[in-house]
Structures are given as C-alpha cells and as structure tokens.
Design an enzyme around this catalytic site. Structure first.
Site, PDB file in Angstrom:
ATOM      1  CG  HIS A 171      -2.077   0.907   1.125  1.00 43.29           C
ATOM      2  ND1 HIS A 171      -2.075   2.200   1.592  1.00 43.29           N
ATOM      3  CD2 HIS A 171      -3.311   0.726   0.607  1.00 43.29           C
ATOM      4  CE1 HIS A 171      -3.255   2.755   1.391  1.00 43.29           C
ATOM      5  NE2 HIS A 171      -4.016   1.885   0.798  1.00 43.29           N
ATOM      6  CB  ILE A 220      -0.216   5.977   1.322  1.00 43.33           C
ATOM      7  CG1 ILE A 220       0.478   6.856   0.274  1.00 43.33           C
ATOM      8  CG2 ILE A 220      -1.345   6.751   2.004  1.00 43.33           C
ATOM      9  CD1 ILE A 220      -0.409   7.211  -0.903  1.00 43.33           C
ATOM     10  N   GLY A 229      -6.080   4.295   5.339  1.00 41.07           N
ATOM     11  CA  GLY A 229      -7.012   5.070   6.158  1.00 41.07           C
ATOM     12  C   GLY A 229      -7.644   4.253   7.269  1.00 41.07           C
ATOM     13  CB  VAL A 230      -9.098   0.817   7.458  1.00 38.95           C
ATOM     14  CG1 VAL A 230     -10.192   1.012   6.440  1.00 38.95           C
ATOM     15  CG2 VAL A 230      -7.958   0.014   6.857  1.00 38.95           C
ATOM     16  CD  GLU A 241      -8.108  -1.179  15.210  1.00 40.61           C
ATOM     17  OE1 GLU A 241      -7.811  -1.741  16.286  1.00 40.61           O
ATOM     18  OE2 GLU A 241      -9.272  -1.186  14.744  1.00 40.61           O
TER      19      GLU A 241
END
Length: 153
Positions: free
Chosen positions: A54, A60, A63-64, A68
């Site tokens: 990723h 990067i 986002g998850v 979290e």
C-alpha cells in the site's frame, strides 16, 4: 486516594489492549483526562507490513489503520481510567460515522490522535467517540466511532 493516570507507555498499553504486532497501532497515550479525552501518538515507520502493498514505491498508511489507531487510543484511555490493565479487555467496532481523510500519512510522520468520549460511562458496554488524527498540526483524518467494551465475567 488513587493516583490518576495521565499517560500510558507501551508497556501499559500492552496490558490494556490485546493487540500485538503488526496490529498494535498506538505507541503511547498522553493527556488522559479520565474517560473524557486523551491524545495518542503513532510513529509511522517504513518497516510496517502494510507498506509492502500500500503502495509499492509510494508508501501510504491505509485510512482504516488510522481510524483503528484512534480507536485503540480510546480503548487505552478507558482502560487506564477504569483500571482495566490485565483484565482481558476486548473492544469491538460497532460503527464508523462521518469519516473523512484529508492528507496522506507516510513513513516518518508522527500521528497525533485527539479523541473524546461522546457517550459512555463506567460499567457501560457501548461507547461513542470522536477523533481527529493530525500530522504536524495538519488534519489527516476525522471520524466518529462506536465501540463495545467487553470484559470477561
């Protein structure tokens, strides 16, 4: 009179959260104000496994994982405030609302997660929080999230 915890280092975090590498996403929690608010710190490093895919050549933080990390910060806040270290606390997402991403988070960044309780009380199972994640004072993510705190009987 019991001493109020104002911060949690990695040793205390691991006594509160069941998460471990590669999914322990908060390095310390500071400015703990009971179950009301706290600030979590995540040092983003290139050796984290999600950066392999990723994205190759353009790492990067997903986002998850930022959301979290904010949720883990709230669990540490509640766990520290309610003396839940070594009590086998489990916390489960129930919902994520109003989530927006505003900037990339990349290796070398220090993410500061400011979280606040919107609803929840000691002994309650369902809690709602809001959080923002910032890098160098710039907003990276914001969200509201609901979680269930589960302690074994």
């Amino acid at each position: 009179m019991t001493e109020t915890l104002l911060s949690a280092d990695i040793q205390l975090i691991q006594r509160i959260l069941p998460h471990r590498y590669p999914f322990l996403l908060v390095d310390k929690v500071v400015e703990i104000d009971g179950t009301s608010s706290a600030v979590g710190i995540k040092n983003v490093t290139m050796n984290e496994p999600h950066f392999q895919g990723h994205f190759p050549g353009l790492p990067i933080m997903p986002g998850v994982t930022i959301v979290e990390a904010m949720a883990q910060t709230t669990a540490v806040m509640v766990g520290a405030a309610l003396d839940l270290a070594d009590k086998d606390l489990k916390v489960y997402f129930m919902g994520i609302d109003k989530c927006k991403f505003r900037r990339k988070v990349v290796p070398g960044d220090v993410v500061k997660m400011k979280v606040r309780t919107l609803r929840g009380k000691p002994g309650g199972k369902v809690w709602k929080f809001e959080g923002v994640a910032e890098v160098d004072g710039e907003l990276a993510c914001e969200a509201e999230f609901t979680a269930m705190m589960d302690l074994p009987a």
